[in-house]
Each structure stands twice: as structure tokens, then as C-alpha cells.
Design an enzyme around this catalytic site. Structure first.
Site, PDB file in Angstrom:
ATOM      1  N   ASP A 265       0.842  -1.189   0.000  1.00 37.04           N
ATOM      2  CA  ASP A 265       0.000   0.000   0.000  1.00 37.04           C
ATOM      3  C   ASP A 265       0.878   1.240   0.000  1.00 37.04           C
ATOM      4  O   ASP A 265       1.711   1.424   0.898  1.00 37.04           O
ATOM      5  CB  ASP A 265      -0.909   0.004   1.225  1.00 37.04           C
ATOM      6  N   ASP A 375      -6.352  -5.116  -4.817  1.00 43.60           N
ATOM      7  CA  ASP A 375      -6.964  -4.663  -3.567  1.00 43.60           C
ATOM      8  C   ASP A 375      -7.879  -3.460  -3.736  1.00 43.60           C
ATOM      9  O   ASP A 375      -8.304  -2.868  -2.756  1.00 43.60           O
ATOM     10  CB  ASP A 375      -5.856  -4.337  -2.553  1.00 43.60           C
ATOM     11  N   HIS A 579      -5.566   3.605  -3.435  1.00 44.09           N
ATOM     12  CA  HIS A 579      -6.839   3.107  -2.913  1.00 44.09           C
ATOM     13  C   HIS A 579      -6.965   3.105  -1.392  1.00 44.09           C
ATOM     14  O   HIS A 579      -7.962   2.571  -0.874  1.00 44.09           O
ATOM     15  CB  HIS A 579      -7.143   1.716  -3.480  1.00 44.09           C
TER      16      HIS A 579
END
Length: 1007
Positions: A265, A375, A579
Site C-alpha cells: 500500500d 486490492d 486506494h
């Protein structure tokens, strides 16, 4: 037999835990350890290598939250270990949590060369195999003491650790053993054998002969192990297992393509600056693993992450680049980041691919055909044509497996978007982007696979992700044993493109899924962190304007086009569409920095726009109106006349009988009652009332908001069971040409300005909320007198339809959905839109009225939430929103949606007007971008699309500076397609015939 099975399984578990695994390192020797902690932000490697250190002993606390410490580790390999394999086992204070959510480190040689990363499942560094004895160990470890935000074992609890400003300085970790050790590879292989067989055995049916065959072999192996001398007897135990490990899989076994992976991430429970180091640690680990494992292949997406290590860790990037050239390290996905795909606007979604693909092409000479979004929280219906227009044709994700209501019916299929584009799509049935090659995962992939009988292949992204770490040698070892093992799916390492090639070849006619891939979870990400969402929308709009006016000024006034500045700003905005940033699901630190970044971006873009417009206007006192409307990009009609009475040309309110006010411009009459609510919005031309009888629009509604989990991510359906209408008025009056409404509720306050402009059928509603609620959800409702079984919401390059009913669980699950600039409901010939300048979440419901049998369709815009995890102060403070109620057709919704986001700009100058670079003569064709080509050729690039959902014929008029007769169709990267492009309809124009929602990019060379 039943008792034998349970006894052997229990025996295996205990012997592995208490005897065999501890024998991996039969001899150890301590290392000397010293530490230096940086006083502030991380320092360059060169500074960390030479910083003064002090001794630190095992058991000593270290590491303030978000701090960086450099450990100096030294020692000598004992002479008596000569001929053995020696590793260092380095425990920074790891907890049993998975990698990426706690302390982690990167080991360096004294010259700064990276060795490998450290995390709780990968804490070894190979010293030699074999050693001669006497080798000197000297390393420096850059260690990050990232706080474990779920360390108490109770997730989703508010914490001050999410921002360095509130995290304090208490040490987060206690230094564990730091030792040299002899590594017994035979014992390690025995562990891998037993784990693979034990996990496989547990997944086989109880009555399976293969299960009992494995059980007997495991029992014999455990008998062969001398628990007092595991190292001397490990090979004998392995010999007992050789037969069952050699038995081949059946021909019909499911085929799994494993690809090394570490979904990192770009920000989440850590700030952006920490992700730079997470990527360096993980990629160092993966390139080191490649040297040990010749079949291992690793794939990494997100061009931004490659760019970070190129900029900040060039020595790591050099290793990555070599591995890419060798075909072992695969750039995949072709996007700048793994972005959200629901909320980014049309051009932003396109530029994710433009900038990502261009980076991979320039740095590696590679172009991925796969979009890689494991994801992302659902996928907008406009995405397939963007993927195709970028030169890709495939998509991988597994996130839809998280849906809570309906199970998606396919794992391999064609996904069709709003314009008819189809892309080959795969959902890994392993249901994870963090596969560890465990038996239950492999069995689940095979059993779960929906395409049995017509296809045989699936993909398993293998490695620790989220916070990084990647694939481990244990995962590689398990994959090797599963390559061809009876009772299991087969496993082989493959690059994503190899998997997709094989999957497409064996399944040439897969089923088709039409429309969005809606995730039945994480719906609140459309609303959380409203300032981040406003910053994104404003930045997208300003970038559109900046490119338009900079191109116009370059052509009309010779002003240098700001290529570098626009490239840098686009990448900054694209990064923040990751995201967990744009969806509002990151820690406070991330969103605080995002707000600051958006402010800087806005200031810089305003400067670019102003510079261009001043150059176009010249010196003088004539007022020019610079209009960035989507049908005349670059058009600046002559101005000078003052607007009619009322602010911004709006009509003046007049008192309403019974209290309140009326706003009437001859096109639309709006009645606002004494509560400040809209009880009528009458369309004179249609003879239609917009507001449902007995209802009131502009109604603020407040709901409790405490989801079952995932606070910033989720809103659960039961929130609708309770709530209240905010109808009490603190003050109601007139301010200029607006009706001003003030309300107080809880600890919060709302001020709204309602106005109707001259000459436009539109009610503008400007809302300012000083928000200080906790765990509440604020909605703005418009009950409309429209019978609509479906409604349209804008998405990238068009709009998508969703039902208003709940006939099935699939419709029911879409109780919160995404729109861009508008939501439109209609009956044949007439409808109403709710447009906005910064919100995304909404819901639409319908009821049939008992009084008259009519249908009320209620559109509600989601304004604010107040979740407390991961940011306990989410959305606290002042927010501004602009909405408008627009009676009319879908064309009106498109036009007013753009107008709300691209306002006119007024500049004084000498010019009477500035001719636009391009104009389009049909309302249905919208120009989304006008810019100069990225290759700096001076060519003009125009992107446009059909916006109404029907066939469209239009003419694009082009400035004299460009040769319209040489206009060619290109992909998003501005490369000519095989089709030579449309023919010129005449001098300076291009004829266009577009399918519904068709996206076209045209390149026009200088004449």
C-alpha cells in the site's frame, strides 16, 4: 484408524514446534550490537552508515513511534564452524504479527550496498555456505520503529499513534537476540516436507486413501527422528517421506501459476515517506531471493514505487533493473499507482495508465498488457475501455471475493464496460493477494475455482503484502514440493503474462459480465475524509483547465508550455488516488499531508492558468470570460457586460406566502418554506414539478454510523433504520441573491445559500458544515416526483445505470454507490439531476405514494462521516459543498455537472475575444482534454467521448495552426493506432461518428 489420525496430527504439530524447528540453528554465537537513533526524519544512507553509535543489549527498549534507528552489527564466525552454512538471525523485537505492520529493517554493507530486508518472517542474513571460519561480519541496519496500530489485538480502535504529532516518544520495541548461527539445511528441508504434507493431509477427505498414505509416511518419519538429536536423524526422516513426495498429481489437477508478489500500500497505516523504505526493503529481499532460487519470478506494480527507489535508493533500483532485464522481476499493471477506480475522474483514470506505462517503457522497455488491481475497492463500469485505450487487454483483481452479500459467479470471464469494450479478467480463487503456499490456500483455490470443467488455471499472488515483505524462501520451497504432488493442485512460477496467455488459450469463450464490478463492502470509502476528496476533485478540474489554457497560450501567444510542471503535478495527484488515500482509509498523518499537498497543487495550477490567461488577454480593461466548457475547449467569448442584478447573475428572492421565499427566473420556480426546505421546483417548459408532493428537498438527514468493523471503510445497511431529519432552523433570511439557511445540531452547524441563476434551469445549493459529530452520517436528500426503475450516475467517460428497486440481493447490496458529477433520474422525455462539485457517495430509493399512486424517487448525496479509526479526528472541522438541482434530460446533467466543476473565469485585457483551439458542434460529444503532446512535438492532442449513451455525429473544428486533414487516432499514450484516423470533413475540421460512450483520442500535427 480415527484415533491414529488424530494422534499423528497432534504429534506432528508438537514435534515440529518443540523439537524440529528449534534444531534449524543448532549452534549460535552472539553478535555485538550498537544503536544510533535519528533525532527527526530519516537520514540518507551515507549519514546512517557513519553516525556515532552506543552499545545496546538484548532486552533493551528502542524506537519511538515512526522513528528510525541505525544498528551497527559486528562479529566473527567461530573457526570451529568451518565447512558449515552460517547465517545471522536478527530479531529487532518482532512480534508474531505478519510483516509490514511493525518494526522492519534493511541490512547494508559498510559501503552502503543493500543486502536484504528484515521482518518477522524473514529475519536471517546468509553469511556463507560453507564458511571457512573467521569471517568478519559488519553490517548497518536501517530500522523503522513503526507502531503496530492493532497491537492490543483489538482492531479498529482509535489511536493517537496514527500521526507523529500525537504519537509521543515511548519506545515501541524491545531488542531481541542478534546472533550468528549454524544453519542446518537438512532440518530446514525436513520442516518444509512435513509442513507441506501435514497441510495437504489436513485438506484431503477423511476417507481418502492418499490422506492415509501420507499419514503413515509422516508417522514413520517421526519415528525416525531422534528427538534428542534431531540434526543427526533429519535425513533418515526425510527418506521416509521421499515416496509420498514423489507421487505425481493426477492429470486433471488444477493448475496454479504462482507469481511472487508484495502488494505494498503506497500509504495506509503508515505515511508516504515510509512506503519509500518499505519498497526498498521488499525489493532488496526479492532480488536477493532470486539469487538463491532460479525458478522464482516476482511481479510488482505501481510505477510510483519504482520511481521512489530510483530517486531515493538508486543502488536498490540498479538491482531491480538488472532483474527486470533478466526476466525475473516483472513490472506489471501499467498504472502509476494501484488507484481507486470508482472516484478518479475520466482524465485522471486515463493518466494513471499514461504515466505508469510510460515509466515502464522508458525505464525497462516493457509494456504490460495486464491491469493489476488486487486490492481496489470495486471497479467502475467505464474502466474496460480505458484499459483497452491504454493498450492493455487484461485485468487481475481478487477484491470482489470480499463481497459480503453475493458470491461473484466467475473467476475467469470477459468484463464489458459501458461502451462495449471487453477485457479478459481473472479473479484468483485463492481469494488472497498474500498467498503463503499453505495447503489450505492451495486446496481452497482448487475447490473454489468456478470454471471447473471448462478451464484449469488460476493465479496465486504469493508473498506478504499490504505493508510489504514479499515472498520468502519457505514459500518457494513449498511451491517446489507442490509442483507435481498427488492430492494437490500443481504449482509453477510464472510471470503474469504467461499465465494470461495460457488461460486465454484454454478458455477462448468465457462468460461475459456487463457493467460495474461492485464491491459489496467498503462503501463508506466514497465519503470518508471529505477534504481529501474535495482536494482530488479540485485538482482534477484545475489540471484540465491548466492544460487547456497552457496549450491555448502556447499556440496563440507563444507562451512556453509547462511540460515538466504538469507532468510532476499529474503524478502527485495520481499518487493521492491510491486506494487507501482517496478513499479516506489511511491514518491521520496521510490525510493531513494530503490536505497540505492539495493546497500546494491548487496554488501552482492556479498560477499556470493565470499566466496563460493573462498572456491571452493582453494589457487592457476589457472583461473577458474564459470558459472551459466541454464543448468549446479554449473558447473565450468576449465579455464586458455586467451580470444582471443579483450575485453571480442570480435572481433576487421574494417572500413566499406562509413563510419562506420564492426564486423564479422564468425557467424554474423554486419555493423554500419557513424551515429552509425546498417544497417546490417547478419546470415551466415541461410543466412538471420536480419535488414529490408532500415532500421537501434540500433535506439534511443525520444517521448513526457504527459499522460492524472497518470504521473508515464501511457503512452497514442498518444505519438506515434510525436517523432524524434536520428541519429546525436557527435563522432564515436573504443574503444578496441567495436564501440563507442556518441550522444547529449536536455540536455542529450548517449554513446554506440557495440561489437560482438567470437564464439557467438550475437551483444552486452551497452548503458549509462546521462538523463536530462522532460516528454520524450526514446526507442531503432530494425526494423527486419521478417514476424511475433505474438511474444514471456519471462515471469515467460516460454514465452507468443502476436499478432503483431491490428485486434481488444484488440490487439490495448497492445501497451506497459512486457517482462523479451527477446523478440523473428520468421518465421518458423528462428527468431531474443532482449535480455536485466534490461528493461521490449517494443512495437512490423509491416508494409508491398511497395518496395519489405516484412514485417518489429519492436521491441522497452523502456529505460527511465521523469514523474514529484509523484517524480518530476524521472530518472534524469546516467543509464546503456545492450541489444543484437540475430538471432536464441527461444532456442537462452532463452540461451542469461540468459547469459546477469548471467555473467561468473573468480576466481584464485588451483582446475582444480569443478563438478556441477546438470546438465541437454536437452536445453529445464532450471534450475531456486539450493539451500539447507529451513528446514535445508541438502537436495538439484532443480527447473526447460520446456522453449521452447514444450514437453521435459531430464535427470537431480545429485552430488554423493544426493540420486537421492529418488528424490520426491514437491510444492514450498518444501513439498512432493501426487505423489511420478520421478523415477531415473540410478545411480545419474533423468529422466524427461515435458509438455510445465511445472514447477517442486525436493527435493533430502542426500545420
Amino acid at each position: 484408524m480415527h484415533d491414529d489420525r488424530q494422534l499423528v496430527e497432534a504429534r506432528l504439530e508438537r514435534v515440529l514446534r518443540e523439537r524440529i524447528r528449534p534444531a534449524l540453528y543448532p549452534l549460535t554465537a552472539p553478535l555485538d550490537v550498537e544503536i544510533w537513533s535519528t533525532p527527526g526524519e530519516p537520514v540518507p544512507v551515507a549519514e546512517g552508515l557513519t553516525a556515532p553509535t552506543r552499545p545496546i543489549a538484548e532486552g533493551t527498549p528502542w524506537g519511538a513511534p515512526w522513528g528510525t534507528s541505525w544498528f551497527k552489527v559486528t562479529g566473527t564466525v567461530p573457526a570451529e564452524w568451518a565447512g558449515r552454512t552460517v547465517e545471522a538471525v536478527l530479531d529487532l523485537g518482532f512480534t508474531p504479527r505478519t510483516p509490514g505492520f511493525q518494526c522492519e529493517g534493511l541490512v547494508h554493507l559498510p559501503d552502503g550496498s543493500p543486502v536484504k530486508g528484515l521482518h518477522p518472517r524473514n529475519s536471517y542474513v546468509r553469511v556463507g555456505s560453507p564458511v571457512t571460519g573467521g569471517e568478519q561480519v559488519h553490517w548497518r541496519i536501517e530500522a523503522a520503529s513503526n507502531p503496530d496500530l492493532d497491537s492490543a489485538g483489538v482492531p479498529f480502535q482509535p489511536t493517537p499513534l496514527g500521526d507523529r504529532a500525537t504519537a509521543g516518544d515511548a519506545p515501541q520495541y524491545v531488542l531481541g537476540p542478534m546472533r550468528l548461527a549454524v544453519f542446518d539445511e537438512t532440518v530446514w528441508d525436513l520442516v518444509m516436507d512435513l509442513e507441506v504434507l501435514g497441510e495437504l493431509m489436513a485438506e484431503l477427505p477423511l476417507e481418502s486413501a492418499r490422506r492415509w498414505e501420507i499419514l503413515r509416511a509422516v508417522s514413520r518419519a517421526l519415528d525416525a527422528v531422534d528427538l534428542q538429536d534431531v540434526n543427526a536423524t533429519a535425513q533418515a526422516a526425510r527418506d521416509e517421506l521421499a515416496g509420498v513426495l514423489a507421487a505425481p498429481a493426477v492429470p486433471a489437477a488444477h493448475r496454479i501459476s504462482a507469481v511472487g508478489h508484495a502488494h505494498i500500500d503506497s500509504a495506509w497505516l503508515w505515511p508516504l515517506r515510509l512506503t519509500v523504505r518499505k519498497v526498498a526493503r521488499t525489493t532488496s529481499n526479492m532480488t536477493a531471493l532470486m539469487e538463491e532460487e532460479p525458478e522464482f519470478v516476482f511481479a510488482m506494480s505501481q510505477a510510483q514505487q519504482f520511481a521512489w527507489i530510483k530517486e531515493h535508493r538508486p543502488e536498490v533500483f540498479a538491482r531491480v533493473k538488472k532483474a527486470v532485464a533478466d526476466g525475473r522481476f516483472v513490472p506489471v499493471g501499467g498504472m502509476w499507482v494501484e488507484s481507486d477506480t470508482n472516484m478518479p475522474g475520466s482524465e485522471a483514470m486515463a493518466r494513471q495508465f499514461v504515466h505508469g506505462k510510460r515509466f515502464f517503457l522508458e525505464e525497462f522497455g516493457i509494456e504490460s498488457e495486464e491491469a493489476w488491481l488486487p486490492d481496489t475497492f470495486g471497479f467502475a463500469a467505464g474502466l474496460p475501455q480505458i484499459i483497452k485505450a491504454a493498450g492493455a487487454r487484461r485485468l487481475l483483481t481478487q477484491k470482489i471475493s470480499w463481497s459480503r452479500t453475493n458470491r461473484f459467479p466467475h473467476h475467469t470471464f470477459l468484463w464489458e464496460g459501458i461502451d462495449g469494450s471487453r477485457i479478459f479478467t481473472h479473479f484468483p480463487p485463492v481469494d488472497s493477494y498474500n498467498c503463503e503456499m499453505r495447503g489450505r490456500q492451495i486446496a481452497h483455490a482448487a475447490n473454489n475455482f468456478k470454471e471447473k470443467g471448462v478451464a484449469t488455471r488460476s493465479l496465486a499472488p504469493t508473498g506478504y503484502g499490504d505493508g510489504g515483505g514479499g515472498t520468502t524462501r519457505e514459500m518457494v520451497a513449498k511451491a517446489a514440493r507442490l509442483r507435481n504432488l498427488e492430492g494437490s493442485a500443481t504449482v509453477r512460477w510464472e510471470a503474469p503474462a504467461e499465465f494470461f496467455d495460457r488461460a486465454e488459450a484454454e478458455y477462448p469463450n468465457p462468460p461475459v459480465w456487463v457493467g460495474e464490478l461492485y464491491l459489496e463492502l467498503h462503501r463508506a470509502t466514497l465519503t470518508s475524509q471529505a477534504q481529501t476528496k474535495r482536494g482530488n476533485r479540485r485538482s482534477e478540474s484545475l489540471l484540465t483547465e491548466a492544460e487547456l489554457w497552457a496549450a491555448t497560450a502556447a499556440v496563440r501567444a507563444g507562451v512556453p508550455y509547462p511540460y515538466q510542471e504538469l507532468d510532476r503535478i499529474w503524478k502527485t495527484v495520481l499518487l493521492h488516488q491510491f486506494h487507501d488515500i482517496l478513499p479516506g482509509s489511511s491514518i491521520a498523518w496521510v490525510h493531513r499531508e494530503a490536505r497540505e499537498t492539495y493546497a500546494r497543487v491548487g496554488e501552482e495550477l492556479e498560477g499556470i492558468i493565470a499566466t496563460a490567461q493573462r498572456a491571452l488577454a493582453g494589457e487592457g480593461s476589457v472583461e473577458l470570460v474564459f470558459n472551459g466548457a466541454p464543448h468549446a475547449r479554449g473558447g473565450v467569448p468576449a465579455g464586458g457586460a455586467a451580470p444582471e442584478a443579483g450575485a453571480a447573475g442570480a435572481v433576487v428572492p421574494r417572500p413566499r406566502e406562509g413563510g419562506g421565499y420564492v426564486l423564479d427566473n422564468g425557467l424554474l420556480r423554486v419555493e423554500i418554506d419557513a424551515r429552509g426546505l425546498v417544497v417546490s421546483a417547478y419546470d415551466f417548459a415541461a410543466g412538471r414539478e420536480s419535488v414529490a408532493p408532500g415532500q421537501a428537498a434540500n433535506l439534511l438527514q443525520l444517521h448513526p454510523d457504527f459499522p460492524n468493523q472497518w470504521d473508515a471503510w464501511d457503512v452497514d445497511a442498518f444505519y438506515r433504520n434510525t436517523g432524524r431529519d434536520l428541519v429546525e432552523v436557527a435563522a432564515l433570511g436573504v443574503e444578496g441573491a441567495s436564501v440563507r439557511v442556518e441550522r444547529d445540531f449536536g455540536a455542529s452547524r450548517v449554513v446554506q445559500l440557495l440561489s437560482v441563476p438567470h437564464g439557467v434551469k438550475r437551483l444552486d445549493i452551497d452548503t458549509e458544515v462546521d462538523w463536530h459529530e462522532r460516528e454520524r452520517f450526514l446526507k442531503l436528500a432530494f425526494p423527486l416526483d419521478v417514476k424511475a426503475d433505474r438511474y444514471a450516475s456519471e462515471t469515467q467517460f460516460g454514465h452507468a445505470y443502476r436499478p432503483t428497486h431491490q428485486n434481488t440481493s444484488w440490487e439490495w447490496a448497492k445501497f451506497e454507490a459512486c457517482n462523479h458529477r451527477f446523478v440523473h433520474v428520468d421518465e421518458p422525455g423528462w428527468g431531474v439531476a443532482v449535480v455536485n462539485d466534490a461528493t461521490y457517495g449517494h443512495d437512490v430509493t423509491r416508494t409508491v405514494r398511497a395518496a395519489d399512486g405516484g412514485t417518489t424517487t429519492t436521491v441522497r448525496a452523502s456529505l460527511l462521516r465521523a469514523p474514529r479509526y484509523p484517524d480518530p479526528e476524521t472530518d472534524q472541522g469546516v467543509h464546503r459543498f456545492r450541489h444543484a438541482l437540475v430538471p432536464g434530460a441527461i444532456a442537462d446533467a452532463v452540461r451542469e455537472g461540468y459547469r459546477a466543476n469548471l467555473p467561468e473565469r473573468r480576466v481584464t485585457g485588451a483582446a475582444s475575444e480569443v478563438a478556441p483551439l477546438v470546438t465541437v458542434d454536437g452536445d453529445a460529444v464532450v471534450v475531456s482534454a486539450v493539451k500539447l503532446a507529451d513528446d514535445r512535438s508541438g502537436d495538439l492532442v484532443v480527447r473526447l467521448y460520446e456522453a449521452h449513451g447514444g450514437r453521435a455525429r459531430a464535427t470537431l473544428a480545429v485552430a488554423d495552426a493544426f493540420a486537421a486533414d492529418r488528424a490520426v487516432l491514437t491510444d492514450l499514450l498518444e501513439r498512432q493506432l493501426a487505423d489511420a484516423g478520421p478523415q477531415a470533413a473540410g478545411q480545419g475540421s474533423v468529422s466524427l461518428d461515435l458509438r455510445p460512450f465511445q472514447l477517442v483520442t486525436l493527435r493533430l500535427p502542426r500545420a
